[in-house]
Design a protein around this motif. Structure first.
Motif, PDB file in Angstrom:
ATOM      1  N   ASP A  30       2.461   1.697  -3.410  1.00  0.00           N
ATOM      2  CA  ASP A  30       1.479   2.234  -4.352  1.00  0.00           C
ATOM      3  C   ASP A  30       1.272   3.731  -4.136  1.00  0.00           C
ATOM      4  N   SER A  31       1.269   4.177  -2.888  1.00  0.00           N
ATOM      5  CA  SER A  31       1.142   5.610  -2.620  1.00  0.00           C
ATOM      6  C   SER A  31       2.315   6.388  -3.196  1.00  0.00           C
TER       7      SER A  31
ATOM      8  N   ARG B 167      -2.647  -8.312  -8.004  1.00  0.00           N
ATOM      9  CA  ARG B 167      -2.551  -6.892  -7.645  1.00  0.00           C
ATOM     10  C   ARG B 167      -1.259  -6.606  -6.889  1.00  0.00           C
TER      11      ARG B 167
ATOM     12  N   GLN C  60      -9.524  -3.009   3.177  1.00  0.00           N
ATOM     13  CA  GLN C  60     -10.804  -3.529   2.678  1.00  0.00           C
ATOM     14  C   GLN C  60     -10.598  -4.663   1.682  1.00  0.00           C
ATOM     15  N   TRP C  61      -9.550  -4.563   0.869  1.00  0.00           N
ATOM     16  CA  TRP C  61      -9.263  -5.627  -0.098  1.00  0.00           C
ATOM     17  C   TRP C  61      -8.764  -6.899   0.593  1.00  0.00           C
TER      18      TRP C  61
ATOM     19  N   THR D   4      -1.256   8.651  -4.370  1.00  0.00           N
ATOM     20  CA  THR D   4      -2.470   8.462  -3.590  1.00  0.00           C
ATOM     21  C   THR D   4      -2.166   8.643  -2.106  1.00  0.00           C
TER      22      THR D   4
ATOM     23  N   ALA E 261       0.828  -1.208   0.000  1.00  0.00           N
ATOM     24  CA  ALA E 261       0.000   0.000   0.000  1.00  0.00           C
ATOM     25  C   ALA E 261       0.862   1.257   0.000  1.00  0.00           C
TER      26      ALA E 261
ATOM     27  N   LYS F 225      -6.621   2.320   4.113  1.00  0.00           N
ATOM     28  CA  LYS F 225      -8.020   1.926   4.265  1.00  0.00           C
ATOM     29  C   LYS F 225      -8.469   1.033   3.109  1.00  0.00           C
ATOM     30  N   GLN F 226      -8.062   1.385   1.885  1.00  0.00           N
ATOM     31  CA  GLN F 226      -8.473   0.603   0.720  1.00  0.00           C
ATOM     32  C   GLN F 226      -7.874  -0.801   0.737  1.00  0.00           C
ATOM     33  N   PHE F 227      -6.586  -0.896   1.028  1.00  0.00           N
ATOM     34  CA  PHE F 227      -5.940  -2.206   1.042  1.00  0.00           C
ATOM     35  C   PHE F 227      -6.463  -3.062   2.194  1.00  0.00           C
TER      36      PHE F 227
ATOM     37  N   GLU G 197      -5.655   6.970   2.637  1.00  0.00           N
ATOM     38  CA  GLU G 197      -6.648   6.401   1.717  1.00  0.00           C
ATOM     39  C   GLU G 197      -6.248   4.995   1.292  1.00  0.00           C
ATOM     40  N   ASN G 198      -4.968   4.804   0.980  1.00  0.00           N
ATOM     41  CA  ASN G 198      -4.512   3.489   0.539  1.00  0.00           C
ATOM     42  C   ASN G 198      -4.549   2.456   1.666  1.00  0.00           C
TER      43      ASN G 198
END
Length: 260
Positions: free
Chosen positions: A45-46, A242, A62-63, A51, A42, A58-60, A55-56
């Motif tokens: 990726d940021s 991913r 959730q994934w 990003t 994560a 939290k998104q990762f 935000e990342n």
């Protein structure tokens, strides 16, 4: 950062089953990637996309919701507007390795390490652990000797790196604290002869094995100039599309910018 991921995967099966030896199958059939890998990717990726790291994270989360996150991070990531929770845990040092590879000078590495750590772990010990790990990676990548790196970490961060692995191992037990994980991980790297030996040495200490070995693996990759192909191949085989894609993209960016 692939060295950190390798450490996480290799150490994953020993977190609750410490073995206290360097003699073990490097990749057992039960190996898996944990929250250490997810949050490391994560961050990569940021850095790649710009990003927000909050935000990342939290998104990762959730994934990949079932990868062994701590209770406080689990609560943090579930909030609409999460705030730092003054943690001194090792969860920031485990995910910080991309910073040691992405930036061109030590001052920026330290600044970025503090910035990315403090979104959750804004306790001084949490920030120190993230900065020390990222700095060790950067200095190794820049060609400094083990002794030079050890001296810098001790003087800059106040860690005692004098105890040998053999001294630490007999009584070392599971801990989530940064101050009782990062120095031990660095010492495991300091005594190693190559990347694989660093990972094996870290696992042999026991404790929070996936996180300890994740930190050691990230530092060892920087110092030894990479990860053996056979180990990297196994790492990618344990990741989904991913995570593998982002890892490859990040490593390619580092290669373009810095030559490795």
């Amino acid at each position: 950062m692939i060295g950190a991921i390798a450490g996480d995967i290799i150490g994953s099966v020993y977190e609750w089953n410490n073995i206290k030896t360097k003699e073990f199958p490097l990749f057992s059939p039960q190996c898996f990637f944990t929250d250490d890998t997810v949050l490391t990717v994560a961050l990569a990726d940021s850095i790649l996309t710009g990003t927000s790291y909050v935000e990342n994270l939290k998104q990762f989360f959730q994934w990949y919701p079932d990868r062994g996150y701590g209770n406080r991070f689990h609560h943090w990531a579930s909030q609409a507007n999460p705030q730092p929770y003054y943690s001194w845990g090792n969860g920031a040092a485990m995910r910080i390795s991309p910073v040691g590879y992405a930036y061109d000078d030590l001052e920026t590495v330290l600044t970025k390490a503090a910035e990315f750590t403090a979104v959750t772990h804004n306790h001084p010990e949490g920030i120190k652990g993230g900065q020390a790990t990222a700095a060790a990676i950067f200095l190794g990548r820049m060609g400094q000797s083990k002794l030079e790196i050890k001296t810098y970490i001790e003087s800059q961060f106040g860690y005692d790196l004098s105890r040998s692995v053999d001294d630490i191992r007999p009584t070392y037990a599971f801990t989530e604290s940064s101050q009782e994980t990062v120095p031990q991980a660095i010492r495991a790297w300091f005594e190693a002869t190559d990347f694989e030996d660093a990972v094996r040495t870290a696992v042999s200490l026991g404790g929070d094995s996936d996180t300890l070995t994740c930190i050691t693996g990230g530092i060892a990759q920087g110092f030894y100039g990479g990860v053996p192909t056979a180990i990297a191949t196994q790492v990618y085989a344990h990741l989904d599309d991913r995570l593998a894609r982002i890892t490859r993209d990040f490593m390619a960016m580092v290669e373009r910018q810095h030559g490795g």
